[in-house]
Write a protein that holds these residues in place. Structure first.
Motif, PDB file in Angstrom:
ATOM      1  N   SER A 420     -30.006  -1.538  23.140  1.00 23.22           N
ATOM      2  CA  SER A 420     -29.071  -1.625  22.014  1.00 23.22           C
ATOM      3  C   SER A 420     -27.818  -2.328  22.524  1.00 23.22           C
ATOM      4  N   TYR A 421     -27.447  -3.425  21.890  1.00 24.13           N
ATOM      5  CA  TYR A 421     -26.417  -4.322  22.426  1.00 24.13           C
ATOM      6  C   TYR A 421     -25.291  -4.522  21.416  1.00 24.13           C
ATOM      7  N   LYS A 422     -24.056  -4.207  21.821  1.00 23.15           N
ATOM      8  CA  LYS A 422     -22.878  -4.537  21.026  1.00 23.15           C
ATOM      9  C   LYS A 422     -22.208  -5.745  21.664  1.00 23.15           C
ATOM     10  N   PRO A 423     -22.214  -6.890  21.021  1.00 22.94           N
ATOM     11  CA  PRO A 423     -21.647  -8.095  21.644  1.00 22.94           C
ATOM     12  C   PRO A 423     -20.120  -8.056  21.673  1.00 22.94           C
ATOM     13  N   GLN A 424     -19.546  -8.986  22.420  1.00 17.28           N
ATOM     14  CA  GLN A 424     -18.092  -9.075  22.535  1.00 17.28           C
ATOM     15  C   GLN A 424     -17.466  -9.467  21.207  1.00 17.28           C
ATOM     16  N   TYR A 425     -18.009 -10.485  20.583  1.00 20.65           N
ATOM     17  CA  TYR A 425     -17.467 -10.962  19.318  1.00 20.65           C
ATOM     18  C   TYR A 425     -18.362 -10.482  18.185  1.00 20.65           C
ATOM     19  N   ILE A 426     -17.758  -9.734  17.281  1.00 23.15           N
ATOM     20  CA  ILE A 426     -18.516  -9.075  16.219  1.00 23.15           C
ATOM     21  C   ILE A 426     -18.439  -9.927  14.961  1.00 23.15           C
ATOM     22  N   GLU A 427     -19.576 -10.423  14.544  1.00 20.84           N
ATOM     23  CA  GLU A 427     -19.640 -11.225  13.326  1.00 20.84           C
ATOM     24  C   GLU A 427     -20.460 -10.459  12.293  1.00 20.84           C
ATOM     25  N   ALA A 482     -20.616   2.413  16.653  1.00 17.83           N
ATOM     26  CA  ALA A 482     -21.480   3.409  16.013  1.00 17.83           C
ATOM     27  C   ALA A 482     -22.893   2.870  15.837  1.00 17.83           C
ATOM     28  N   ALA A 483     -23.007   1.614  15.414  1.00 17.48           N
ATOM     29  CA  ALA A 483     -24.326   1.017  15.223  1.00 17.48           C
ATOM     30  C   ALA A 483     -25.074   0.931  16.539  1.00 17.48           C
ATOM     31  N   CYS A 484     -24.377   0.565  17.607  1.00 11.53           N
ATOM     32  CA  CYS A 484     -25.013   0.466  18.928  1.00 11.53           C
ATOM     33  C   CYS A 484     -25.527   1.823  19.387  1.00 11.53           C
ATOM     34  N   LEU A 485     -24.689   2.849  19.286  1.00  5.90           N
ATOM     35  CA  LEU A 485     -25.095   4.179  19.750  1.00  5.90           C
ATOM     36  C   LEU A 485     -26.143   4.820  18.855  1.00  5.90           C
ATOM     37  N   SER A 486     -26.231   4.379  17.616  1.00  5.79           N
ATOM     38  CA  SER A 486     -27.190   4.972  16.682  1.00  5.79           C
ATOM     39  C   SER A 486     -28.605   4.449  16.868  1.00  5.79           C
ATOM     40  N   GLU A 487     -28.734   3.317  17.532  1.00  8.41           N
ATOM     41  CA  GLU A 487     -30.064   2.757  17.780  1.00  8.41           C
ATOM     42  C   GLU A 487     -30.793   3.595  18.823  1.00  8.41           C
ATOM     43  N   PRO A 488     -32.055   3.947  18.616  1.00  2.89           N
ATOM     44  CA  PRO A 488     -32.832   4.571  19.700  1.00  2.89           C
ATOM     45  C   PRO A 488     -33.107   3.531  20.778  1.00  2.89           C
ATOM     46  N   ALA A 489     -32.689   3.812  22.013  1.00  5.94           N
ATOM     47  CA  ALA A 489     -32.795   2.801  23.069  1.00  5.94           C
ATOM     48  C   ALA A 489     -32.855   3.468  24.439  1.00  5.94           C
ATOM     49  N   ASP A 490     -33.325   2.680  25.419  1.00  8.25           N
ATOM     50  CA  ASP A 490     -33.305   3.120  26.817  1.00  8.25           C
ATOM     51  C   ASP A 490     -31.994   2.745  27.486  1.00  8.25           C
ATOM     52  N   LEU A 491     -31.383   1.663  27.003  1.00  8.67           N
ATOM     53  CA  LEU A 491     -30.164   1.150  27.621  1.00  8.67           C
ATOM     54  C   LEU A 491     -29.204   0.705  26.521  1.00  8.67           C
ATOM     55  N   TYR A 492     -27.958   1.176  26.620  1.00  9.82           N
ATOM     56  CA  TYR A 492     -26.922   0.804  25.662  1.00  9.82           C
ATOM     57  C   TYR A 492     -25.917  -0.100  26.372  1.00  9.82           C
ATOM     58  N   LEU A 493     -25.670  -1.261  25.805  1.00  8.49           N
ATOM     59  CA  LEU A 493     -24.818  -2.257  26.434  1.00  8.49           C
ATOM     60  C   LEU A 493     -23.675  -2.589  25.485  1.00  8.49           C
ATOM     61  N   LEU A 494     -22.450  -2.228  25.873  1.00 13.92           N
ATOM     62  CA  LEU A 494     -21.282  -2.440  25.022  1.00 13.92           C
ATOM     63  C   LEU A 494     -20.319  -3.408  25.700  1.00 13.92           C
ATOM     64  N   ASP A 495     -20.083  -4.542  25.043  1.00 12.12           N
ATOM     65  CA  ASP A 495     -19.221  -5.590  25.581  1.00 12.12           C
ATOM     66  C   ASP A 495     -17.842  -5.481  24.927  1.00 12.12           C
ATOM     67  N   GLU A 496     -16.839  -5.071  25.710  1.00  8.06           N
ATOM     68  CA  GLU A 496     -15.450  -4.901  25.290  1.00  8.06           C
ATOM     69  C   GLU A 496     -15.294  -3.991  24.063  1.00  8.06           C
ATOM     70  N   PRO A 497     -15.686  -2.724  24.197  1.00 10.57           N
ATOM     71  CA  PRO A 497     -15.528  -1.796  23.072  1.00 10.57           C
ATOM     72  C   PRO A 497     -14.083  -1.420  22.774  1.00 10.57           C
ATOM     73  N   SER A 498     -13.133  -1.709  23.685  1.00 11.05           N
ATOM     74  CA  SER A 498     -11.739  -1.338  23.435  1.00 11.05           C
ATOM     75  C   SER A 498     -10.993  -2.373  22.594  1.00 11.05           C
ATOM     76  N   ALA A 499     -11.564  -3.557  22.411  1.00  3.56           N
ATOM     77  CA  ALA A 499     -10.864  -4.629  21.703  1.00  3.56           C
ATOM     78  C   ALA A 499     -10.509  -4.201  20.282  1.00  3.56           C
TER      79      ALA A 499
END
Length: 611
Positions: A420-427, A482-499
């Motif tokens: 589950s991947y949250k990219p740096q730039y959210i479109e 929230a969308a990233c953490l809600s996905e069932p996954a083995d690995l969660y990857l969050l790119d700059e969640p503090s932005a």
């Protein structure tokens, strides 16, 4: 209603054409014949005449709260004010609208910081200090708005009297850096050089350009600049003006820690060279705010309802009290729980099972373009791995490699994982409501667990019915986490969640990510520039270095002390821990402790010396 309660109606949320006036019909005073909740009518100064108003004199207060519960659009708040607020507000926007108590005080030759959540009145305060608004002292009716003379009389004997008098007489020149630098291309059509030359009033443009490393983009069109480049150009434009008072609203978004340090040093040097000027800085990176500010005002309250700006505090005490959730002088609890940091940098873990092991990898975007080399390593099960390094060094490229969105040019990466991947730039461009979007991701949406662990800490309740396309940057960020953490996954990857998140939202997002990782035995990779967030989250660290935009090198994951020592030594920055609450603090460059830690090669924390 008691004198210490207020009723707030959010006119952007109040939608009378989509409800049956549940608030009005179920209001206990209304049911006894009193006119507590009524329609605004044709004489309303703003908003729809069919929207509601609430009589604070008749309302039963927070102990009732029926209208709050019945409103289908969360448009109503009934809030108890702290009993300590005995004075009238500095400003009130209108009936059932936001009110601000207290104002920060500029100090010649000093950087004054403001720390607090968004929606708490910081920008309102600055508009008043800039002379763009006259404080109405709570008298919002046009016929009763006070004159400048009445305002000065109200502040007679305070530190603000002389400053406000100068504002009235237009004897103060103000320069402001906007909060949202991504809007600059909509306001200026030209290149960087043209923008900066148009505001250069101090003839120091060359030194500003050099200090902020923006020489390479001087002839680039403003619309082609990255977020980090826009931020540095905006800081240069602010400081280029010949002003008495500089206001900088968030200097760190889009900047890596090295760039943040360079900006902080520049601000300090500007005042040291010209001590008759003053600065006010709103900042959510606590490490940078700690280093930059001389004094600090804490802002607290209820976003959108009321805000309180405290008297000035020492920077150390102000940040410590904010993190502890309790303001000593005000005898005020602003958070139910303290934010706690590890007392010692090394983190030991028995989690040694490997989730994914990868060999040396390399990827290039073409001849004479950026390339990245990744040293082979392993990501462990059930760990939070922090990823740090300068901008343009390949961290997001690495994330795309691990997520399977990018194929390496050399090295086999056979990752059979659900990621589950949250990219740096959210479109987010889909015309869909937030709740509909999140419900499509997880069948746990709306469950007590999901609400407690994800929706509440990420403050999603009040935006559930909004369209994704209408969300602010911070709101989009929280929905994306929230969308990233809600996905069932083995690995969660969050790119700059503090932005785009304020301090409180960063703390809550950090808590949500960490708690989810622990409770779900999940593996999480977090890329971020906020040292506080990395310190609170990470079990181990992966360090990137190299030449930004040219070539990056990703090291192997390692322990926090080893990793932070490597990372900070590259930047020539040392940290210590505060003796009271254990939070990270940047040592002032060249200080005795800074020099000692560099001699000892201990860049990541030394015992607090009490200074």
């Amino acid at each position: 209603m008691s004198d210490d309660s207020i009723a707030v109606v959010d006119l952007d949320r109040c939608q009378p054409d989509r409800c049956n006036y549940e608030c009005k019909n179920y209001c206990p005073p209304n049911r006894t014949g009193k006119e507590c909740i009524t329609l605004r009518g044709e004489d309303a100064e703003e908003g729809d005449p069919d929207q509601v108003r609430i009589s604070e004199e008749i309302c039963l207060g927070e102990t009732c709260g029926i209208c709050v519960e019945k409103c289908p659009f969360d448009a109503i708040e009934i809030v108890n004010l702290p009993s300590e607020l005995e004075d009238d507000p500095a400003h009130r926007y209108g009936e059932n609208a936001f009110r601000l108590y207290g104002l920060p005080a500029p100090e010649d030759g000093n950087v004054v910081g403001i720390l607090g959540p968004n929606g708490i009145g910081k920008t309102t305060a600055i508009k008043m200090l800039a002379g763009e608004m006259v404080p109405n002292l709570g008298n919002y009716a046009p016929a009763e708005e006070p004159s400048w003379d009445e305002v000065l009389d109200a502040y007679r004997g305070t530190e603000l009297q002389e400053y406000l008098s100068a504002i009235r007489d237009e004897d103060v020149a103000v320069s402001r850096k906007p909060q949202y630098v991504d809007r600059i291309p909509d306001q200026f059509d030209g290149n960087t050089r043209q923008l900066l030359e148009s505001v250069d009033e101090r003839d120091e443009l060359d030194s500003l350009v050099d200090a902020l490393s923006i020489g390479p983009v001087m002839d680039q069109a403003i619309e082609d600049l990255s977020g980090g480049e826009l931020q540095r150009v905006a800081i240069a434009a602010c400081l280029a003006r010949d002003a008495d008072f500089y206001f900088l609203d968030e200097i760190t978004p889009y900047l890596d820690i090295g760039q943040r340090m360079a900006a902080a040093r520049l601000l300090r040097e500007t005042l040291e060279n010209e001590p008759d000027r003053s600065m006010l800085v709103v900042e959510h990176d606590l490490a940078i705010l700690d280093l930059l500010a001389d004094t600090l005002h804490v802002a607290y309250g209820q976003p959108g309802a009321y805000g309180v700006i405290t008297d000035p505090k020492s920077v150390r005490n102000g940040i410590n009290e904010y993190l502890a959730g309790y303001l000593d002088n005000e005898n005020m609890r602003i958070r139910p729980e303290a934010i706690e940091f590890e007392e010692h940098a090394p983190r030991t873990t028995s989690r040694s099972d490997t989730l994914v092991e990868y060999p040396d990898l390399s990827v290039s975007y073409g001849e004479d373009a950026f390339s990245l080399d990744v040293a082979g390593g392993a990501i462990r099960e059930n760990e939070v791995l922090g990823i740090v390094g300068p901008n343009g060094i390949g961290k997001s490229t690495y994330a795309q490699l691990i997520a399977g969105q990018l194929e390496p040019d050399a090295g086999e990466l056979d990752v059979d994982l659900d990621i589950s991947y949250k990219p740096q730039y959210i479109e987010i461009d889909r015309p869909q409501r937030v709740d509909t979007f999140l419900r499509s991701i997880t069948d746990k949406f709306g469950s007590s667990y999901w609400n407690t662990e994800i929706a509440q800490p990420l403050q999603l309740d009040r935006i559930m019915e909004q369209q994704l396309t209408d969300l602010s940057g911070g709101e989009r960020q929280r929905v994306a986490i929230a969308a990233c953490l809600s996905e069932p996954a083995d690995l969660y990857l969050l790119d700059e969640p503090s932005a785009h998140l304020d301090v409180e939202q960063r703390v809550q997002a950090t808590s949500a990510i960490r708690r989810y990782a622990e409770q779900q035995d999940a593996t999480v990779l977090v890329i971020d520039h906020d040292i506080y967030m990395i310190d609170l989250l990470a079990d181990r660290l992966q360090v990137f270095d190299g030449e930004p935009a040219v070539h990056g090198k990703a090291g192997r994951p390692q322990g926090m002390r080893e990793g932070m020592n490597e990372f900070l030594s590259n930047l020539e920055i040392t940290f210590r821990r505060d003796e009271r609450i254990g939070r990270p603090r940047i040592n002032k460059p060249g200080s005795q402790l800074d020099r000692q830690q560099k001699r000892d090669a201990e860049y990541y924390y030394a015992p607090e010396d009490g200074s």
